[in-house]
Write an enzyme that holds these catalytic residues in place. Structure first.
Site, PDB file in Angstrom:
ATOM      1  N   ASP A   1      31.382  38.610  43.389  1.00  0.00           N
ATOM      2  CA  ASP A   1      32.788  39.002  43.288  1.00  0.00           C
ATOM      3  C   ASP A   1      33.098  39.552  41.891  1.00  0.00           C
ATOM      4  O   ASP A   1      32.661  38.999  40.876  1.00  0.00           O
ATOM      5  CB  ASP A   1      33.643  37.751  43.554  1.00  0.00           C
ATOM      6  CG  ASP A   1      35.115  38.055  43.735  1.00  0.00           C
ATOM      7  OD1 ASP A   1      35.448  38.780  44.681  1.00  0.00           O
ATOM      8  OD2 ASP A   1      35.936  37.547  42.937  1.00  0.00           O
TER       9      ASP A   1
ATOM     10  N   GLU B   1      30.239  43.519  43.698  1.00  0.00           N
ATOM     11  CA  GLU B   1      31.507  44.202  43.914  1.00  0.00           C
ATOM     12  C   GLU B   1      31.883  44.843  42.587  1.00  0.00           C
ATOM     13  O   GLU B   1      32.234  44.138  41.633  1.00  0.00           O
ATOM     14  CB  GLU B   1      32.594  43.216  44.351  1.00  0.00           C
ATOM     15  CG  GLU B   1      33.886  43.927  44.729  1.00  0.00           C
ATOM     16  CD  GLU B   1      35.118  43.055  44.614  1.00  0.00           C
ATOM     17  OE1 GLU B   1      36.080  43.316  45.333  1.00  0.00           O
ATOM     18  OE2 GLU B   1      35.146  42.129  43.778  1.00  0.00           O
TER      19      GLU B   1
END
Ligand code: TEU
Ligand code: CA
Length: 543
Positions: free
Chosen positions: A208, A271
């Site tokens: 993330d 990401e």
């Protein structure tokens, strides 16, 4: 390049499960890990009746107060009670592996929950040994905020903590304080959490907010964005230069990669946001010492200005830029959807022809040189669901567009509980259609097209490993070939326009997959004719 078993991710198709919304098994209206186990055969039972995916990415499953639905972690080495127990997780790992499916978890290194024990200690006093595990600053002498950084969700990235009179940094919600990755103890503790899961058999992680973990050492203000236009998001009034893709983040990435390399066959996909060049740098140098994969989100949004149109020119530009920006041997990873963005059809449906574009998107995604990721429900064409005000859940809705519409429960059948749950689901269901049961029986359905495309790719060497080469094509058509020495080539063409188009394929070939099955079969000439919004894959000895 010769591939070994540790390179499985180069040929894999990954399916993203948003666990709250996949399958509820204990009647609380919230999906759980037991539910994922029960649906594994749908994902891959080893036959072409199933989707045929190779790996699952589970959005966060860790203990969390759920301020951001699990992206606020209070224990990186546990399982949230809503989803099950460590025993369920171990069983899920085993059941996946028994079917040859790899399991990826979602690692959230940029921030913890405010309820993580590290932050509870950190905020308790200015002298706590964990104070420096987070990013604390005094107000400026004039009483203003420590710098001008904004939260991704809007508003300032700083909140004053009354107990100690200092501000802490949070790039997302105030319930998600940013960790201080410049403190080596933080890095060591976070890397240990990777080893914990690798030791239990987890095959990798989606990472993330990879690009924000290391910030400017002095937390210098971000420069203002001269290109900002009214209508753009508030956060884009500044260039995220000192807190995103900051040069030293790439060194941290290499140290993270080193931990993956301690365990053979593990994969990390980051990401990341930025230009094709910035994304390319996350793969490391030519020796592959960065992430295995980094998402390219430009099919969803090319820049900060709005969503990407379904347009051959844009698609071609994005693919060519990505191909040109990656180190040798690196493989792109084009995202078409996830739990943060409107669903594909809803993004491309202004003329109500989104469902047709969704069929072409299957051929685009499976035809490109890339590791395809499929967000649950996209394979049946789920659309954004209108959520009544009193059912909204996403805290980000307060300042940005909420993400609830694309997170509604998987539609397994047309029953009142959609096969998801007999209880009131945590987010409301969409209409009874689309659903898996109906599409399962229909050879012309989107689900059938996904299945055929995935299995075709599994069985076609050029689609798995072939190089990418752009092919000449008329305006409105994006065409390319996948070429692998000693194997038949595959040409892929996507017509994004409203008129039929012809693509020259001298030497002919056989249409092996198309948005409309009627187009399949041998070409009668050296031309492929594509109706409006259609796409096709054509096989021939050579292109
Ligand atoms: O998202 C990071 C991010 O910057 C965006 O996708 C953001 O969620 C979106 O622009 C909101 O408008 C990741 C996760 O995917 C997201 O679900 C989390 O909320 C976020 O990080 C914080 O962990
Ligand atoms: Ca449940």
């Amino acid at each position: 390049m010769s591939l070994g078993p540790e390179d499985w991710w180069r040929e894999a198709v990954v399916y993203q499960v948003y666990p709250r919304s996949f399958q509820d098994t204990n009647g609380d209206g919230i999906g759980d890990l037991e539910g994922v186990i029960q649906r594994l055969d749908y994902l891959n039972d080893g036959t072409e009746r199933s989707l045929g995916i190779d790996a699952i990415w589970l959005s966060p499953t860790f203990p969390s107060p759920m301020a951001d639905f699990g992206y606020d972690v209070s224990d990186y080495c546990g399982v949230h009670a809503d989803f099950g127990t460590m025993e369920t997780m171990d069983r899920l790992i085993g059941e996946c592996h028994r079917r040859g499916i790899r399991l990826l978890l979602d690692w959230v290194p940029n921030h913890t929950s405010e309820e993580h024990p590290w932050f509870i200690e950190s905020r308790s006093s200015r002298h706590n040994p964990r104070r420096d595990w987070y990013i604390w600053r005094d107000a400026k002498p004039d009483g203003s905020l420590p710098n001008n950084w904004k939260s991704v969700f809007g508003g300032p990235a700083w909140t004053l903590d009354e107990t100690t009179g200092q501000y802490y940094l949070h790039s997302f919600l105030k319930e998600q304080p940013d960790l201080n990755w410049r403190n080596p103890e933080v890095e060591a503790a976070m890397l240990e959490t990777l080893r914990f899961w690798f030791g239990r058999g987890i095959d990798g992680f989606r990472i993330d907010v990879m690009g924000m973990i290391v910030k400017h050492p002095e937390l210098a203000d971000n420069p203002l964005n001269g290109d900002w236009m009214p209508g753009d998001r508030e956060r884009s009034t500044q260039l995220w230069q000192n807190n995103r893709n900051y040069p030293e983040v790439y060194d941290a990435v290499k140290r993270i990669r080193a931990v993956f390399d301690e365990y053979p066959g593990r994969m990390g996909v980051g990401e990341v946001f930025g230009t094709a060049e910035e994304v390319g740098r996350y793969y490391g140098d030519d020796d592959g010492n960065g992430l295995h994969l980094a998402f390219n989100f430009q099919f969803i949004h090319e820049a900060e200005h709005g969503l990407t149109a379904w347009d051959a020119g844009a698609l071609r530009r994005i693919v060519n830029a990505a191909e040109a920006s990656l180190p040798a041997e690196a493989q792109p990873c084009f995202a078409l959807g996830n739990h943060d963005r409107p669903r594909f059809i809803s993004r491309h449906n202004a003329d109500a022809r989104g469902p047709e574009r969704a069929r072409a998107a299957v051929i685009l995604l499976l035809g490109l040189r890339n590791t395809p990721f499929i967000y649950y429900g996209e394979e049946i064409g789920m659309e954004d669901v209108d959520i009544p005000e009193d059912r909204l859940q996403d805290p980000a809705r307060i300042r940005t567009i909420g993400r609830d519409p694309e997170r509604t429960p998987m539609q397994w059948d047309a029953s009142p509980g959609r096969g998801f749950s007999p209880a009131e689901p945590w987010l409301p269901f969409g209409d009874t259609s689309p659903n898996v049961a109906d599409q399962d029986r229909d050879p012309g359905s989107l689900l059938s097209l996904y299945r055929r495309a995935i299995w075709l790719r599994r069985n076609t060497a050029a689609l798995l490993r072939g190089a990418y080469r752009e092919l000449p094509a008329p305006a409105d058509v994006f065409a390319w070939a996948r070429v692998l020495p000693g194997e038949p080539s595959v040409a892929v063409a996507v017509n994004t326009g409203p008129t039929p188009r012809e693509v020259d394929l001298p030497g002919g070939g056989t249409v092996i997959l198309a948005t409309d099955q009627a187009l399949e079969g041998p070409l009668k000439s050296g031309k492929l004719t594509l109706p409006p919004l259609a796409a096709a894959m054509v096989q021939a000895p050579k292109y």
